[in-house]
Design a protein around this motif. Structure first.
Motif, PDB file in Angstrom:
ATOM      1  N   VAL A 254       0.840  -1.205   0.000  1.00 31.93           N
ATOM      2  CA  VAL A 254       0.000   0.000   0.000  1.00 31.93           C
ATOM      3  C   VAL A 254       0.876   1.256   0.000  1.00 31.93           C
ATOM      4  CG1 VAL A 254      -1.648   1.340   1.363  1.00 31.93           C
ATOM      5  CG2 VAL A 254      -1.969  -1.123   1.101  1.00 31.93           C
ATOM      6  N   ARG A 257       2.377   1.756  -3.449  1.00 33.06           N
ATOM      7  CA  ARG A 257       1.434   2.298  -4.433  1.00 33.06           C
ATOM      8  C   ARG A 257       1.202   3.788  -4.223  1.00 33.06           C
ATOM      9  NH1 ARG A 257      -1.086  -1.271  -7.659  1.00 33.06           N
ATOM     10  NH2 ARG A 257      -0.890  -3.493  -7.158  1.00 33.06           N
ATOM     11  N   ARG A 258       1.211   4.215  -2.972  1.00 34.21           N
ATOM     12  CA  ARG A 258       0.981   5.635  -2.694  1.00 34.21           C
ATOM     13  C   ARG A 258       2.212   6.474  -3.063  1.00 34.21           C
ATOM     14  NH1 ARG A 258      -3.649   6.791  -0.264  1.00 34.21           N
ATOM     15  NH2 ARG A 258      -4.815   5.135   0.785  1.00 34.21           N
ATOM     16  N   VAL A 261       2.562   6.571  -7.210  1.00 34.28           N
ATOM     17  CA  VAL A 261       1.261   6.688  -7.887  1.00 34.28           C
ATOM     18  C   VAL A 261       1.439   7.110  -9.333  1.00 34.28           C
ATOM     19  CG1 VAL A 261       0.919   9.093  -7.198  1.00 34.28           C
ATOM     20  CG2 VAL A 261      -1.076   7.624  -7.626  1.00 34.28           C
TER      21      VAL A 261
END
Length: 266
Positions: A254, A257-258, A261
């Motif tokens: 997570v 992915r942040r 982006v």
């Protein structure tokens, strides 16, 4: 113009649409199928492994007497300490190696040398030099995560497109600006992959690290269960390690992915 929705190449939800429910459903189906196969194989006694109900019963017993919670906390403390120390040191070392050729020439031979030595082989040396308390356990885990993370960081820096660096120089950017605005963002995907690999290495080293005079921990519990051929307890520890490692990996995913982006994904 077509009015159809844009989906991913695998038929999933559009990018940025939130939770991939189809992926979660497939994960759940895979989990159920795996447990069913395990149950079928052990039900007839064809495989000398404990069936799922027996393992579940041992899970409940270890949770009820507080032993599992104690082991989890001990192992988590060792893994997190060694892993975080390894990553915190690996990232700057990897940047220095990738950015400065002199540092790369000085450090890389040692790095490659220690990469060829399994962290588990360091245990006898760690015991002799550091004793049998928590220090050698954490050091072995630290070494495993450090080596994986530093290589990924170094590879990320040297893989940055030279065109981007030259374009920044043409626009008047200095070395510090290039490093902060070009090198770090471009190498971030490599770093995060290395961090995830380092986390896996840390958990993989845990059981061996807890050979060093441990009194609690999931690895220690497996070693004790082995002496009495207690297969359900071994399975409980294995499954717990897998669940904890998977949960931590998903947290890192997570974060990845942040932080990336902007990166195009399949």
């Amino acid at each position: 113009m077509s009015g159809s929705k844009t989906t991913g190449s695998s038929g999933g939800p559009p990018e940025g649409s939130g939770v991939d429910y189809s992926g979660l459903a497939l994960n759940l189906c895979g989990l159920v199928a795996g447990i069913a196969i395990w149950w079928v194989l052990t039900a007839g006694g064809a495989v000398g492994l404990p069936p799922p109900p027996q393992v579940a019963s041992r899970f409940a017993d270890l949770i009820a007497n507080g032993q599992l919670a104690t082991d989890i906390m001990s192992s988590l403390a060792r893994v997190l300490t060694g892993f975080l120390l390894g990553v915190i040191l690996a990232i700057p070392v990897g940047f220095v190696m990738g950015w400065y050729k002199v540092a790369r020439s000085l450090i890389e031979p040692y790095l490659q040398f220690f990469r060829m030595i399994p962290p588990l082989a360091i245990i006898p040396l760690a015991i002799v030099t550091m004793g049998i308390d928590e220090t050698p356990k954490i050091f072995v885990i630290f070494l495993a995560s450090f080596l994986a993370s530093v290589v990924a960081t170094y590879q990320g820096v040297i893989s940055v497109d030279k065109t981007m660096i030259n374009a920044a120089r043409v626009l008047g950017a200095g070395d510090l600006t290039i490093f902060l605005r070009v090198i770090i963002p471009a190498s971030t995907p490599f770093i995060l992959v290395g961090v995830r690999i380092g986390l896996g290495s840390a958990w993989a080293t845990l059981v061996a690290a807890e050979l060093i005079a441990a009194q609690t921990g999931l690895g220690f519990r497996m070693q004790q269960a082995q002496l009495y051929y207690d297969l359900p307890t071994i399975f409980v520890s294995l499954i717990t390690i897998g669940i904890l490692g998977l949960a931590m990996d998903r947290i890192l995913l997570v974060i990845e992915r942040r932080l990336t982006v902007w990166q195009e994904r399949v």
